[in-house]
Scaffold this active site. Structure first.
Site, PDB file in Angstrom:
ATOM      1  N   SER A 176       0.839  -1.198   0.000  1.00 42.49           N
ATOM      2  CA  SER A 176       0.000   0.000   0.000  1.00 42.49           C
ATOM      3  C   SER A 176       0.884   1.262   0.000  1.00 42.49           C
ATOM      4  CB  SER A 176      -0.957  -0.059   1.194  1.00 42.49           C
ATOM      5  OG  SER A 176      -1.950   0.944   1.094  1.00 42.49           O
ATOM      6  N   ASP A 223      -9.780  -3.150  -6.075  1.00 40.33           N
ATOM      7  CA  ASP A 223      -9.097  -2.413  -5.025  1.00 40.33           C
ATOM      8  C   ASP A 223      -9.520  -0.949  -5.088  1.00 40.33           C
ATOM      9  OD1 ASP A 223      -7.304  -1.148  -3.307  1.00 40.33           O
ATOM     10  OD2 ASP A 223      -5.621  -2.426  -3.872  1.00 40.33           O
ATOM     11  N   HIS A 234      -7.037  -5.749  -0.672  1.00 41.17           N
ATOM     12  CA  HIS A 234      -5.951  -4.779  -0.464  1.00 41.17           C
ATOM     13  C   HIS A 234      -5.234  -5.060   0.863  1.00 41.17           C
ATOM     14  CE1 HIS A 234      -4.049  -0.763  -1.004  1.00 41.17           C
ATOM     15  NE2 HIS A 234      -4.077  -0.739   0.323  1.00 41.17           N
TER      16      HIS A 234
END
Length: 337
Positions: free
Chosen positions: A149, A283, A312
């Protein structure tokens, strides 16, 4: 200051019968003057003190998402270490101030010397990771960086700011490296994170007084939609009942919305052969459109789209699956070592 929560030489083991016993060491240190949690998988607790003949050839370092709590990656670290046949250390370093430090240790170091301005902000978190490497890893150590991320954005910035790092590969999982505020999730949360986050502090403060079993039940309720929630994620989520942790998490997130705008195509181009991108199909932080545009701009890049339905926040329920994929992707460099 270093605090080994498990005692000198003590290792945390997996639950009996769940998987092979894998040594995992947990430390709380000050890095750039901020409380930092480090998880180290493997027998190498101090790479700077390890004799050269037993020094591993490669370090796998995980840069987390947000919340940047190392504990979320416990299962992932162990699974990756086992997948690598226990040949290389696998470490994860938390973001500055995202962990709840142990008793007797403050969120910031009690010193008159300020090592870094705004260590809890996005820029500070990047410098925090570089400082960690400088102080804990030999400068000629070969690295595989695994970003998750916002950890992908931090990883690219590390490669840009410290080109001397011996990075063999960077694996970027569900990469939030551009237009975060314009993503579906960003559009929803940007107003809250940038203007209203302070109103969340009082509820968190009140909830912090609840008994641990009640907090645990609340976390299980929130994660009830997961088929097999990772037990490590449930325990780690209890950190988010700390106002200090939540304040630092939300502050960093607000900066992400404002600062992660344009994709750094220059750094990507310069390091393309070292990068592996892995996007999710559904996502809401880095939608499939971002994958398609990156693929179009860099047709020769190793840019993959998840076909497994992994979310995610993969650490909540798919750590082993992702670790197995990464081990497979990196066989080319591992066989050459």
């Amino acid at each position: 200051m270093t605090t080994d929560m498990l005692g000198a030489g003590a290792a945390e083991s997996t639950r009996p019968g769940s998987e092979e016993q894998v040594p995992l060491y947990e430390e709380f240190i000050y890095c750039c003057g901020a409380a930092t949690q480090v998880l180290k998988c493997g027998p190498w607790k101090d790479l700077l003190e390890t004799e050269s003949k037993t020094l591993p050839r490669l370090l796998f370092l995980i840069i987390p998402g947000n919340p940047g709590l190392a504990g979320y990656y416990r299962t992932f670290v162990r699974a990756l270490y086992r997948g690598l046949n226990r040949r290389y250390p696998v470490w994860v370093v938390s973001h500055a101030g995202h962990c709840k430090p142990p008793n007797g240790m403050g969120m910031t170091e009690d010193t008159d010397i300020k090592e870094l301005e705004d260590v809890f902000g996005l820029h500070g978190q990047i410098e925090h990771k570089l400082d960690f490497l400088r102080k804990n890893v030999p400068k000629d150590m070969k690295l595989v960086l695994i970003g998750h991320s916002i950890g992908c954005y931090i990883t690219l910035e590390m490669m840009k700011r410290a080109s001397e790092l011996q990075v063999l590969r960077s694996v970027l999982l569900f990469p939030t490296i551009e237009r975060m505020a314009q993503s579906p999730q960003g559009k929803l949360l940007t107003p809250v994170l940038c203007k209203l986050r302070y109103i969340l502090y009082m509820p968190v403060y009140l909830l912090s007084f609840l008994p641990e079993r009640v907090k645990t039940s609340m976390v299980r309720f929130v994660l009830r939609g997961l088929k097999c929630p990772d037990e490590a994620s449930i325990v780690t989520s209890l950190n988010l009942f700390s106002v200090d942790c939540v304040a630092n998490v939300l502050y960093m997130a607000s900066q992400e919305m404002m600062k992660v705008v344009e994709r750094d195509s220059t750094t990507i181009k310069q390091n393309l052969k070292k990068l592996i991108f892995y996007y999710g199909v559904a996502d809401n932080w880095c939608p499939q459109q971002y994958f398609e545009e990156l693929k179009m701009d860099f047709p020769d890049g190793d840019i993959r789209l998840c076909e497994e339905g992994i979310r995610h926040a993969f650490v909540l329920d798919a750590s082993r699956e992702v670790a197995a994929m990464i081990t497979d992707w990196l066989q080319d460099i591992l066989t050459r070592l």
